[in-house]
Design a protein around this motif. Structure first.
Motif, PDB file in Angstrom:
ATOM      1  N   ASP A 201      -2.037  12.819   6.664  1.00 14.46           N
ATOM      2  CA  ASP A 201      -2.879  13.102   5.644  1.00 14.46           C
ATOM      3  C   ASP A 201      -4.215  13.867   6.075  1.00 14.46           C
ATOM      4  OD1 ASP A 201      -3.616  12.487   3.082  1.00 14.46           O
ATOM      5  OD2 ASP A 201      -3.967  10.397   2.944  1.00 14.46           O
ATOM      6  N   LEU A 202      -4.409  13.647   7.345  1.00 12.16           N
ATOM      7  CA  LEU A 202      -5.786  14.428   7.830  1.00 12.16           C
ATOM      8  C   LEU A 202      -5.555  15.903   7.870  1.00 12.16           C
ATOM      9  CD1 LEU A 202      -8.396  13.719   9.150  1.00 12.16           C
ATOM     10  CD2 LEU A 202      -7.087  13.589  11.586  1.00 12.16           C
ATOM     11  N   ILE A 203      -4.216  16.124   8.192  1.00 15.77           N
ATOM     12  CA  ILE A 203      -4.218  17.855   7.670  1.00 15.77           C
ATOM     13  C   ILE A 203      -4.172  18.167   6.402  1.00 15.77           C
ATOM     14  CG2 ILE A 203      -2.423  19.417   8.282  1.00 15.77           C
ATOM     15  CD1 ILE A 203      -1.279  18.062  10.630  1.00 15.77           C
ATOM     16  N   VAL A 204      -3.385  17.479   5.589  1.00 13.48           N
ATOM     17  CA  VAL A 204      -3.369  17.842   4.395  1.00 13.48           C
ATOM     18  C   VAL A 204      -4.841  17.930   3.611  1.00 13.48           C
ATOM     19  CG1 VAL A 204      -3.088  15.836   2.624  1.00 13.48           C
ATOM     20  CG2 VAL A 204      -1.632  17.891   2.317  1.00 13.48           C
ATOM     21  N   THR A 205      -5.604  16.952   3.940  1.00 15.82           N
ATOM     22  CA  THR A 205      -6.924  16.644   3.380  1.00 15.82           C
ATOM     23  C   THR A 205      -7.944  17.922   4.075  1.00 15.82           C
ATOM     24  OG1 THR A 205      -6.229  14.397   3.105  1.00 15.82           O
ATOM     25  CG2 THR A 205      -8.479  14.977   2.106  1.00 15.82           C
ATOM     26  N   CYS A 206      -7.656  17.944   5.074  1.00 14.39           N
ATOM     27  CA  CYS A 206      -8.761  19.024   5.661  1.00 14.39           C
ATOM     28  C   CYS A 206      -8.367  20.507   5.425  1.00 14.39           C
ATOM     29  CB  CYS A 206      -8.873  18.747   7.390  1.00 14.39           C
ATOM     30  SG  CYS A 206      -9.544  17.240   7.770  1.00 14.39           S
ATOM     31  N   THR A 207      -7.219  20.594   4.938  1.00 13.30           N
ATOM     32  CA  THR A 207      -6.669  22.119   4.744  1.00 13.30           C
ATOM     33  C   THR A 207      -6.476  22.668   3.745  1.00 13.30           C
ATOM     34  OG1 THR A 207      -4.524  21.609   5.342  1.00 13.30           O
ATOM     35  CG2 THR A 207      -5.522  22.107   7.271  1.00 13.30           C
ATOM     36  N   SER A 208      -6.620  21.853   2.424  1.00 10.88           N
ATOM     37  CA  SER A 208      -6.094  22.238   1.461  1.00 10.88           C
ATOM     38  C   SER A 208      -7.238  22.219   0.220  1.00 10.88           C
ATOM     39  CB  SER A 208      -4.977  20.791   0.656  1.00 10.88           C
ATOM     40  OG  SER A 208      -4.798  21.429  -0.842  1.00 10.88           O
ATOM     41  N   VAL A 209      -7.174  23.200  -0.474  1.00 11.89           N
ATOM     42  CA  VAL A 209      -8.242  23.458  -1.546  1.00 11.89           C
ATOM     43  C   VAL A 209      -8.005  22.285  -2.831  1.00 11.89           C
ATOM     44  CG1 VAL A 209      -8.457  25.987  -1.203  1.00 11.89           C
ATOM     45  CG2 VAL A 209      -6.445  25.145  -2.887  1.00 11.89           C
ATOM     46  N   HIS A 210      -6.813  21.814  -2.776  1.00  9.05           N
ATOM     47  CA  HIS A 210      -6.638  20.539  -3.693  1.00  9.05           C
ATOM     48  C   HIS A 210      -7.466  19.401  -3.409  1.00  9.05           C
ATOM     49  CE1 HIS A 210      -3.399  22.558  -5.601  1.00  9.05           C
ATOM     50  NE2 HIS A 210      -2.459  22.259  -4.627  1.00  9.05           N
ATOM     51  N   SER A 211      -8.087  19.234  -2.183  1.00  4.65           N
ATOM     52  CA  SER A 211      -8.687  17.995  -1.597  1.00  4.65           C
ATOM     53  C   SER A 211     -10.032  18.128  -2.390  1.00  4.65           C
ATOM     54  CB  SER A 211      -8.771  18.035  -0.299  1.00  4.65           C
ATOM     55  OG  SER A 211      -9.602  17.137   0.204  1.00  4.65           O
ATOM     56  N   ARG A 212     -10.548  17.241  -2.863  1.00  2.00           N
ATOM     57  CA  ARG A 212     -11.700  16.908  -3.532  1.00  2.00           C
ATOM     58  C   ARG A 212     -12.686  16.831  -2.450  1.00  2.00           C
ATOM     59  NH1 ARG A 212      -9.263  13.337  -7.415  1.00  2.00           N
ATOM     60  NH2 ARG A 212      -8.633  12.201  -5.500  1.00  2.00           N
ATOM     61  N   ASN A 213     -12.352  15.718  -1.291  1.00  2.00           N
ATOM     62  CA  ASN A 213     -13.344  15.844  -0.285  1.00  2.00           C
ATOM     63  C   ASN A 213     -13.471  17.217   0.356  1.00  2.00           C
ATOM     64  OD1 ASN A 213     -13.862  12.697  -0.007  1.00  2.00           O
ATOM     65  ND2 ASN A 213     -11.567  12.839  -0.279  1.00  2.00           N
ATOM     66  N   TRP A 214     -12.424  17.892   0.733  1.00  2.00           N
ATOM     67  CA  TRP A 214     -12.769  19.219   1.206  1.00  2.00           C
ATOM     68  C   TRP A 214     -13.739  20.080   0.448  1.00  2.00           C
ATOM     69  CZ3 TRP A 214     -12.167  24.249  -0.321  1.00  2.00           C
ATOM     70  CH2 TRP A 214     -12.469  25.228   0.618  1.00  2.00           C
ATOM     71  N   ARG A 215     -13.416  19.985  -1.031  1.00  2.00           N
ATOM     72  CA  ARG A 215     -14.132  20.811  -1.853  1.00  2.00           C
ATOM     73  C   ARG A 215     -15.546  20.374  -1.747  1.00  2.00           C
ATOM     74  NH1 ARG A 215      -9.910  20.385  -6.133  1.00  2.00           N
ATOM     75  NH2 ARG A 215     -11.636  20.078  -7.565  1.00  2.00           N
ATOM     76  N   ALA A 216     -15.937  19.195  -1.889  1.00  3.22           N
ATOM     77  CA  ALA A 216     -17.148  18.602  -2.104  1.00  3.22           C
ATOM     78  C   ALA A 216     -17.884  19.079  -0.746  1.00  3.22           C
ATOM     79  CB  ALA A 216     -17.200  16.962  -2.223  1.00  3.22           C
ATOM     80  N   GLY A 217     -17.182  18.837   0.558  1.00  2.00           N
ATOM     81  CA  GLY A 217     -18.003  19.086   1.561  1.00  2.00           C
ATOM     82  C   GLY A 217     -18.272  20.621   1.597  1.00  2.00           C
TER      83      GLY A 217
ATOM     84  N   VAL B  99       0.909  -1.436   0.015  1.00  2.00           N
ATOM     85  CA  VAL B  99       0.019  -0.039  -0.142  1.00  2.00           C
ATOM     86  C   VAL B  99       0.927   1.227  -0.104  1.00  2.00           C
ATOM     87  CG1 VAL B  99      -1.802   1.421   1.263  1.00  2.00           C
ATOM     88  CG2 VAL B  99      -1.522  -1.204   1.465  1.00  2.00           C
ATOM     89  N   LEU B 100       0.546   2.306  -0.947  1.00  2.00           N
ATOM     90  CA  LEU B 100       1.349   3.643  -0.687  1.00  2.00           C
ATOM     91  C   LEU B 100       0.280   4.448  -0.291  1.00  2.00           C
ATOM     92  CD1 LEU B 100       3.496   4.929  -3.297  1.00  2.00           C
ATOM     93  CD2 LEU B 100       1.818   6.321  -2.409  1.00  2.00           C
ATOM     94  N   SER B 101       0.558   5.285   0.746  1.00  2.00           N
ATOM     95  CA  SER B 101      -0.413   6.202   1.314  1.00  2.00           C
ATOM     96  C   SER B 101       0.274   7.358   2.091  1.00  2.00           C
ATOM     97  CB  SER B 101      -1.310   5.712   2.197  1.00  2.00           C
ATOM     98  OG  SER B 101      -2.567   6.401   2.672  1.00  2.00           O
ATOM     99  N   GLY B 102      -0.357   8.789   2.077  1.00  2.00           N
ATOM    100  CA  GLY B 102       0.249   9.672   2.697  1.00  2.00           C
ATOM    101  C   GLY B 102      -0.291  11.065   2.382  1.00  2.00           C
ATOM    102  N   PRO B 103       0.335  12.040   3.117  1.00  2.00           N
ATOM    103  CA  PRO B 103      -0.433  13.258   2.813  1.00  2.00           C
ATOM    104  C   PRO B 103       0.119  13.846   1.357  1.00  2.00           C
ATOM    105  CG  PRO B 103       1.357  13.534   4.332  1.00  2.00           C
ATOM    106  CD  PRO B 103       0.984  12.000   4.202  1.00  2.00           C
ATOM    107  N   SER B 104      -0.408  13.785   0.182  1.00  4.04           N
ATOM    108  CA  SER B 104       0.102  13.942  -0.862  1.00  4.04           C
ATOM    109  C   SER B 104      -0.882  14.031  -2.179  1.00  4.04           C
ATOM    110  CB  SER B 104       0.872  12.486  -1.413  1.00  4.04           C
ATOM    111  OG  SER B 104      -0.238  11.473  -1.250  1.00  4.04           O
ATOM    112  N   HIS B 105      -1.035  15.334  -2.251  1.00  2.00           N
ATOM    113  CA  HIS B 105      -1.918  15.849  -3.477  1.00  2.00           C
ATOM    114  C   HIS B 105      -1.132  15.804  -4.878  1.00  2.00           C
ATOM    115  CE1 HIS B 105      -5.328  16.801  -0.984  1.00  2.00           C
ATOM    116  NE2 HIS B 105      -4.566  17.545  -0.180  1.00  2.00           N
TER     117      HIS B 105
END
Ligand SMILES: NC(=O)C1=CN([C@@H]2O[C@H](COP(=O)(O)OP(=O)(O)OC[C@H]3O[C@@H](n4cnc5c(N)ncnc54)[C@H](OP(=O)(O)O)[C@@H]3O)[C@@H](O)[C@H]2O)C=CC1
Ligand SMILES: O=C(CO)COP(=O)(O)O
Length: 340
Positions: A245-261, A134-140
């Protein structure tokens, strides 16, 4: 030099293919649309998913899956989670030797609660795979494709295979760690998308940084609670694939999840939001899966519960926040500290 077939030509598959090509590997990328693959091969761009990015000329695109995977020693699977079983069904038929399967998708399957590595185990016969990593982590993808500094983690039950994959990807812009806790790595990367939807929603409602910090912190607590119940190492949630990953996804405009929310918080309907996004928003399906799993395992996940009701039961977003704030008083750390 390794022959790698990247299965999935969206933002993340393309960005990871670029990293592998930068490292001198023989990289082929598979996508299902002829026009997109022609664009990758002739213009060396993938404008829909990574606008403005020039791809390495050596990166070759294919629409024929058999051609793409032929002779590859490593398969990098980067399809949306809901397409994984279908893609693996096609892929398995074309594997003529045992391969290393790396996946970089983030999600949990509703009804079965399977992580992606478990789905791979089910769909790919043991004699056709060397290992699952598995490859995972804070990475837009947007930043990785610009070769901006990024750190990720690779995880496998076979540490030598994890190190092999670490070597495939690591370079001066893309630093790769290993972690043997595959359950924690996959759950952290998947469950953070739920909290990112919530963070976007909070911002869309007009709430501030206090609310977002609360969501990130209490979100991590419930991710760790479910994760440890499922057998993860609690410390994994303090690492790149957890809080990182929580920080990068909750705070970045790149995040599709953040944008949808964010759009949901502004009052738009879920269907319209997903239509507008035009890219995968994994958190929606994962909210359903995590909600079901938490009920089954009797794990308290208040943020996931209210998000489930907003997404699938028509609960108003502001009412959901009010509900979270009105919960009966409790200690902050006893639930997690008892697991450490
Ligand atoms: N983007 C990012 O920064 C990151 C993404 N991820 C994860 O990577 C995974 C893929 O995301 P990402 O690349 O961003 O998604 P995108 O929305 O950017 O692209 C989705 C890709 O999947 C293809 N696809 C969709 N449905 C199917 C199907 N049924 N069969 C085959 N291919 C299909 C699409 O093809 P088409 O264009 O033809 O529709 C497209 O190539 C997700 O799990 C995501 O959480 C993880 C880390 C970072
Ligand atoms: O997982 C990601 C970054 O690590 C990408 O998040 P989104 O799917 O919300 O864009």
């Amino acid at each position: 030099m390794e022959k790698v077939a990247v299965v999935g030509a969206g933002s993340w598959g393309t960005a990871l293919a670029l990293v592998l090509a930068d490292n001198g590997h023989d990289v082929r990328i598979w996508g299902r649309r002829q026009k997109q693959i022609e664009e990758i091969n002739s213009l060396h761009t993938n404008e829909k998913y990574l606008p403005g990015v020039s791809l390495p000329e050596e990166l070759r695109g294919f629409t024929d899956l058999q051609e793409a995977v032929s002779g590859a020693g490593t398969i990098l699977l980067v399809a949306p989670t809901k397409a994984i079983r279908e893609v693996l069904g096609d892929l398995t038929a074309h594997l003529d030797q045992p391969v290393t399967i790396v996946h970089a998708s983030k999600g949990i399957e509703p009804e079965t609660y399977k992580r992606v590595s478990e789905i791979i185990e089910e769909e790919v016969p043991a004699d056709k795979r060397k290992s699952i990593v598995v490859l995972s982590g804070p990475s837009h993808a947007e930043e990785v494709s610009l070769r901006q500094p990024t750190t990720v983690t690779v995880s496998s039950s076979d540490i030598e295979e994890a190190e092999f994959v670490q070597d495939l990807f690591i370079n001066q812009n893309f630093r790769v760690y290993t972690n043997p806790d595959i359950v924690g790595v996959e759950l952290g990367g998947s469950l953070k998308n739920i909290i990112a939807l919530g963070a976007g929603m909070s911002d869309g409602l007009g709430y501030g940084d206090n609310a977002k910090a609360a969501l990130i912190t209490r979100g991590l607590a419930e991710i760790a609670r479910l994760g440890t119940k499922m057998g993860a190492n609690p410390l994994t949630f303090a690492g790149l694939t957890g809080i990182g990953d929580l920080i990068v996804t909750c705070t970045s405009v790149h995040s599709r999840n953040w944008r949808a929310g964010n759009m949901l918080g502004k009052g738009e309907a879920l269907e319209a939001v997903l239509e507008k996004m035009g890219m995968v928003v994994e958190g929606v399906r994962t909210t359903k899966a995590a909600y079901q799993l938490a009920q089954k395992e009797n794990v308290e996940m208040p943020i996931t519960n209210v998000l489930h009701d907003v997404l699938f039961d028509g609960k108003n977003a502001k009412e959901a926040v009010d509900e979270l704030m009105r919960r009966s008083r409790t200690h902050e750390v006893e639930d997690v500290s008892s697991l450490l």
